[in-house]
Design an enzyme around this catalytic site. Structure first.
Site, short mmCIF file in Angstrom:
data_model
loop_
_atom_site.label_atom_id
_atom_site.label_comp_id
_atom_site.label_asym_id
_atom_site.label_seq_id
_atom_site.Cartn_x
_atom_site.Cartn_y
_atom_site.Cartn_z
N ASN A 179 -4.14 2.30 -14.32
CA ASN A 179 -3.25 1.37 -13.62
C ASN A 179 -1.85 1.95 -13.60
OD1 ASN A 179 -2.33 -1.20 -12.52
ND2 ASN A 179 -1.44 -1.61 -14.54
N LEU B 172 -3.59 -6.95 -8.48
CA LEU B 172 -2.96 -7.92 -9.39
C LEU B 172 -3.94 -8.81 -10.14
CD1 LEU B 172 0.05 -8.76 -7.08
CD2 LEU B 172 -0.15 -6.97 -8.80
N GLY C 156 0.78 -1.23 0.00
CA GLY C 156 0.00 0.00 0.00
C GLY C 156 0.82 1.28 0.00
N GLU D 184 6.92 6.46 -8.67
CA GLU D 184 5.50 6.12 -8.49
C GLU D 184 4.85 7.06 -7.48
OE1 GLU D 184 4.81 1.54 -9.44
OE2 GLU D 184 5.57 1.85 -7.44
N ASP E 175 -2.10 -4.67 -19.12
CA ASP E 175 -1.04 -3.69 -19.41
C ASP E 175 -1.03 -3.16 -20.84
OD1 ASP E 175 -0.20 -4.05 -16.78
OD2 ASP E 175 1.26 -5.58 -17.31
N HIS F 216 2.09 0.68 -13.62
CA HIS F 216 2.96 -0.48 -13.83
C HIS F 216 4.41 -0.04 -13.59
CE1 HIS F 216 4.00 -4.43 -15.27
NE2 HIS F 216 5.00 -3.88 -15.94
#
Ligand code: GAR
Length: 186
Positions: free
Chosen positions: A101, A84, A12, A173, A144, A103
């Site tokens: 999303n 996932l 998280g 990120e 993806d 990645h």
């Protein structure tokens, strides 16, 4: 103020960075965390901030009913932050262009089924890549493969381990995911 729903299933750290950012903006707040593992540490993070948590199992995930639950939160965006499972088509179709999303690599390289977390960074290392990074993209029916919204890169040194690469990518990120959510909702 717009509402977002975050799907996560791990530590998280991205959920946490979104949560911290949400405290500083008038653009959005997190209405719900959706998780698929009852022992995922991310659950505790949400509870500490009084964010509702919805725990899924495979059966509920594939049923049509729980979309109705998601719709009640009127999300402007659904963010997969380390989630996932592949989303069933009925969910993707229920929220067109509203699911994104993150990645931890530069798609289309090192993506697809089974490519998540450290597996991705190990694959990047094994391929002797000189750079990696993050990809934030829309979600479609294929792993993806949705349209790319943002990519940011880091350089990989020859002696970087997969864990070193993971650390550098994670910094990207945590910085860029909340900002991208904000930008998309402006
Ligand atoms: C993140 O690095 C995210 O990019 C990755 O899972 C990690 C979750 O970490 N997602 C994928 O690999 C999707 N294919 P977190 O739970 O600490 O946010």
């Amino acid at each position: 103020m717009k509402s977002i729903i975050v799907f996560a299933s791990g530590a998280g750290s991205n959920f946490s960075s979104i949560m911290q950012y949400a405290k500083t903006t008038d653009t959005f707040s997190i209405a719900l965390l959706v998780v698929n593992k009852e022992d995922a540490p991310v659950i505790q993070l949400a509870k500490e901030q009084a964010i509702p948590v919805l725990l899924l199992n495979k059966e509920t995930f594939n049923s049509a009913e729980w979309i109705a639950t998601l719709i009640t939160y009127q999300p402007s965006l659904i963010v997969l932050a380390g989630f996932l499972w592949k989303l069933p088509e009925h969910i993707v179709h229920a929220f067109p262009n509203k699911i994104i999303n993150i990645h931890p690599a530069l798609l289309p390289k090192h993506g697809g089924k089974g490519m998540y977390g450290m597996r991705v960074h190990q694959a990047v290392k094994d391929a002797k890549e000189t750079e990696s990074g993050i990809t934030i993209h829309y979600v479609n029916e294929h792993y993806d493969e949705g349209a790319i919204i943002l990519q940011e890169k880091i350089a990989i040194a020859i002696d970087d381990s997969a864990a070193d690469i993971a650390k550098k990518v994670q910094q990207l990120e945590h910085h860029f995911l909340p900002i991208t959510i904000d930008n998309l909702l402006q």
